[in-house]
Design a protein around this motif. Structure first.
Motif, PDB file in Angstrom:
ATOM      1  N   GLY A   1       0.789  -1.232   0.000  1.00 23.48           N
ATOM      2  CA  GLY A   1       0.000   0.000   0.000  1.00 23.48           C
ATOM      3  C   GLY A   1       0.818   1.278   0.000  1.00 23.48           C
ATOM      4  O   GLY A   1       0.278   2.352   0.230  1.00 23.48           O
ATOM      5  N   GLY A   2       2.142   1.185  -0.239  1.00 21.71           N
ATOM      6  CA  GLY A   2       2.969   2.380  -0.316  1.00 21.71           C
ATOM      7  C   GLY A   2       3.570   2.781   1.025  1.00 21.71           C
ATOM      8  O   GLY A   2       3.455   2.067   2.018  1.00 21.71           O
ATOM      9  N   THR A   3       4.240   3.945   1.009  1.00 30.22           N
ATOM     10  CA  THR A   3       4.922   4.450   2.209  1.00 30.22           C
ATOM     11  C   THR A   3       4.110   5.598   2.795  1.00 30.22           C
ATOM     12  O   THR A   3       3.817   6.567   2.108  1.00 30.22           O
ATOM     13  CB  THR A   3       6.327   4.967   1.844  1.00 30.22           C
ATOM     14  N   SER A   4       3.751   5.494   4.072  1.00 27.30           N
ATOM     15  CA  SER A   4       3.015   6.562   4.745  1.00 27.30           C
ATOM     16  C   SER A   4       3.675   6.852   6.080  1.00 27.30           C
ATOM     17  O   SER A   4       3.691   5.994   6.946  1.00 27.30           O
ATOM     18  CB  SER A   4       1.562   6.141   5.005  1.00 27.30           C
ATOM     19  N   PHE A   5       4.229   8.076   6.232  1.00 27.70           N
ATOM     20  CA  PHE A   5       4.741   8.461   7.542  1.00 27.70           C
ATOM     21  C   PHE A   5       3.642   9.102   8.378  1.00 27.70           C
ATOM     22  O   PHE A   5       3.715   9.177   9.571  1.00 27.70           O
ATOM     23  CB  PHE A   5       5.885   9.462   7.404  1.00 27.70           C
ATOM     24  N   ASP A   6       2.632   9.594   7.703  1.00 28.52           N
ATOM     25  CA  ASP A   6       1.536  10.271   8.398  1.00 28.52           C
ATOM     26  C   ASP A   6       0.275  10.160   7.551  1.00 28.52           C
ATOM     27  O   ASP A   6       0.275   9.530   6.508  1.00 28.52           O
ATOM     28  CB  ASP A   6       1.895  11.734   8.679  1.00 28.52           C
ATOM     29  N   SER A   7      -0.774  10.808   7.966  1.00 25.80           N
ATOM     30  CA  SER A   7      -2.068  10.646   7.307  1.00 25.80           C
ATOM     31  C   SER A   7      -2.144  11.369   5.962  1.00 25.80           C
ATOM     32  O   SER A   7      -3.181  11.356   5.305  1.00 25.80           O
ATOM     33  CB  SER A   7      -3.174  11.150   8.220  1.00 25.80           C
ATOM     34  N   LEU A   8      -1.043  12.005   5.542  1.00 26.99           N
ATOM     35  CA  LEU A   8      -1.045  12.724   4.260  1.00 26.99           C
ATOM     36  C   LEU A   8      -1.045  11.760   3.081  1.00 26.99           C
ATOM     37  O   LEU A   8      -1.521  12.076   2.005  1.00 26.99           O
ATOM     38  CB  LEU A   8       0.189  13.620   4.192  1.00 26.99           C
ATOM     39  N   TYR A   9      -0.469  10.582   3.263  1.00 29.63           N
ATOM     40  CA  TYR A   9      -0.284   9.663   2.146  1.00 29.63           C
ATOM     41  C   TYR A   9      -1.203   8.469   2.272  1.00 29.63           C
ATOM     42  O   TYR A   9      -0.886   7.496   2.948  1.00 29.63           O
ATOM     43  CB  TYR A   9       1.190   9.255   2.046  1.00 29.63           C
ATOM     44  N   VAL A  10      -2.322   8.569   1.620  1.00 25.00           N
ATOM     45  CA  VAL A  10      -3.382   7.589   1.797  1.00 25.00           C
ATOM     46  C   VAL A  10      -4.007   7.215   0.459  1.00 25.00           C
ATOM     47  O   VAL A  10      -3.833   7.913  -0.533  1.00 25.00           O
ATOM     48  CB  VAL A  10      -4.495   8.153   2.724  1.00 25.00           C
TER      49      VAL A  10
ATOM     50  N   TYR B   1       2.046   0.559   4.453  1.00 24.96           N
ATOM     51  CA  TYR B   1       2.895   0.070   5.546  1.00 24.96           C
ATOM     52  C   TYR B   1       4.379   0.013   5.223  1.00 24.96           C
ATOM     53  O   TYR B   1       5.148  -0.540   5.988  1.00 24.96           O
ATOM     54  CB  TYR B   1       2.427  -1.330   5.956  1.00 24.96           C
ATOM     55  N   PHE B   2       4.798   0.536   4.067  1.00 22.36           N
ATOM     56  CA  PHE B   2       6.190   0.309   3.677  1.00 22.36           C
ATOM     57  C   PHE B   2       7.202   1.092   4.521  1.00 22.36           C
ATOM     58  O   PHE B   2       8.379   0.760   4.518  1.00 22.36           O
ATOM     59  CB  PHE B   2       6.406   0.607   2.195  1.00 22.36           C
TER      60      PHE B   2
END
Length: 285
Positions: free
Chosen positions: A221-230, A238-239
């Motif tokens: 599902g890609g890289t998300s450090f915060d809720s910006l990347y959804v 979860y990357f």
DNA sequence: CTATGAACCTGACAGC
DNA sequence: TGCTGTCAGGTTCATA
């Protein structure tokens, strides 16, 4: 949601939720979000109303929805853009910039973008369906038609350094700051290595690693450090927990335990292992 | 052609 | 609490 895996997650969501639906209304709530539209916000809306949207496509970090009559709605998410599929009764997001309502009255498409570096535009497409402004964007490493031969040739011809080349969207698209650092770490290459010194096998390794790390990121599902990347439903990937270099300043390299370093580079950062990723000694000219 | 820096924006966070 | 400075998954333009 910037880099290729995150954009591909969005593309899949759009393909599932928007394909075949007809636009009833297009609202532009912030003119900057359509600044590339030649005729401005009114033109953007006028071009879309009544059109039935096709399955979303993507090249690199750009995506588009075929709109019929040789037109397409192009989107780029910039640094903070989101495309969300929301129930009409959901309250407006703080940074809602564009809303598309559909004739079926069901979930609407919302472009939300805190920093407004992203944009949407309706453009003419070429016979293959590619929006006009993407003519200079190279195919990306996950594209079956990616031209490796051309990539190697142009890479060697460039008088630049390897990370710059990875981020050059006319050479290879979809790679951004995170996946460039990850591909370089996997390849044991220093980010300032001159491209002219890359052998063909080294370049092939680098490209293969870029492809592998982006494929792995996409799978979760890609890289998300915060809720910006959804994704279009507001869910994170979860990357971030699988990154080997990016964001790991001071933490031990997973290969050699040397602390990962962060270096200022082109108004941003480069993360690398100072032991695994060395610059070959310069030879006197 | 390549290289650099700034610009475009908002918000989160650290430190005082 | 509130100020200041720094930083952020990108692209583009102006200047050397």
């Amino acid at each position: 949601m910037p880099e290729l895996p995150e954009v591909e997650v969005v593309r899949r969501g759009l393909a599932r939720w928007v394909t075949g639906r007809t636009v009833a209304e297009a609202q532009v709530l912030h003119p900057r979000a359509v600044r590339r539209q030649v005729g401005g916000a009114a033109d953007f809306a006028a071009q879309l109303v009544g059109r039935t949207l096709g399955a979303a496509e993507r090249r690199g970090k750009y995506l588009w929805l075929p709109a019929g009559d040789g037109l397409a709605m192009l989107g780029h998410l910039g640094m903070s853009g989101q495309l969300l599929v929301q129930e009409p009764e959901q309250p407006d997001e703080t940074h809602l910039r564009v809303r598309l309502r559909f004739t079926d009255g069901r979930r609407e498409l919302r472009f939300v973008d805190q920093r407004t570096f992203g944009h949407l535009a309706v453009e003419e497409a070429d016979p293959d369906g590619l929006p006009a402004s993407l003519a200079h964007i190279a195919r990306d490493p996950l594209d079956p038609l990616f031209d490796e031969q051309r990539f190697f040739t142009e890479l060697r011809a460039k008088r630049t350094t390897v990370k710059r080349a990875l981020l050059d969207q006319t050479l290879v698209s979809g790679v951004g700051n995170i996946y460039a650092d990850e591909a370089l770490w996997r390849s044991k290459l220093h980010y300032e290595r001159p491209t002219a010194t890359l052998t063909r096998p080294l370049a092939a390794t680098l490209l293969g690693n870029a492809r592998e790390v982006m494929t792995a990121a996409l799978a979760v599902g890609g890289t998300s450090f915060d809720s910006l990347y959804v994704n279009v439903n507001g869910e994170s990937g979860y990357f971030s927990r699988s990154l080997d270099a990016y964001g790991r300043e001071g933490e031990p390299c997973y290969r050699c335990a040397t602390p990962i370093r962060r270096a200022a580079w082109m108004n941003r950062s480069s993360y690398f292992c100072p032991r695994c990723q060395r610059l070959p000694r310069q030879r006197a000219a």
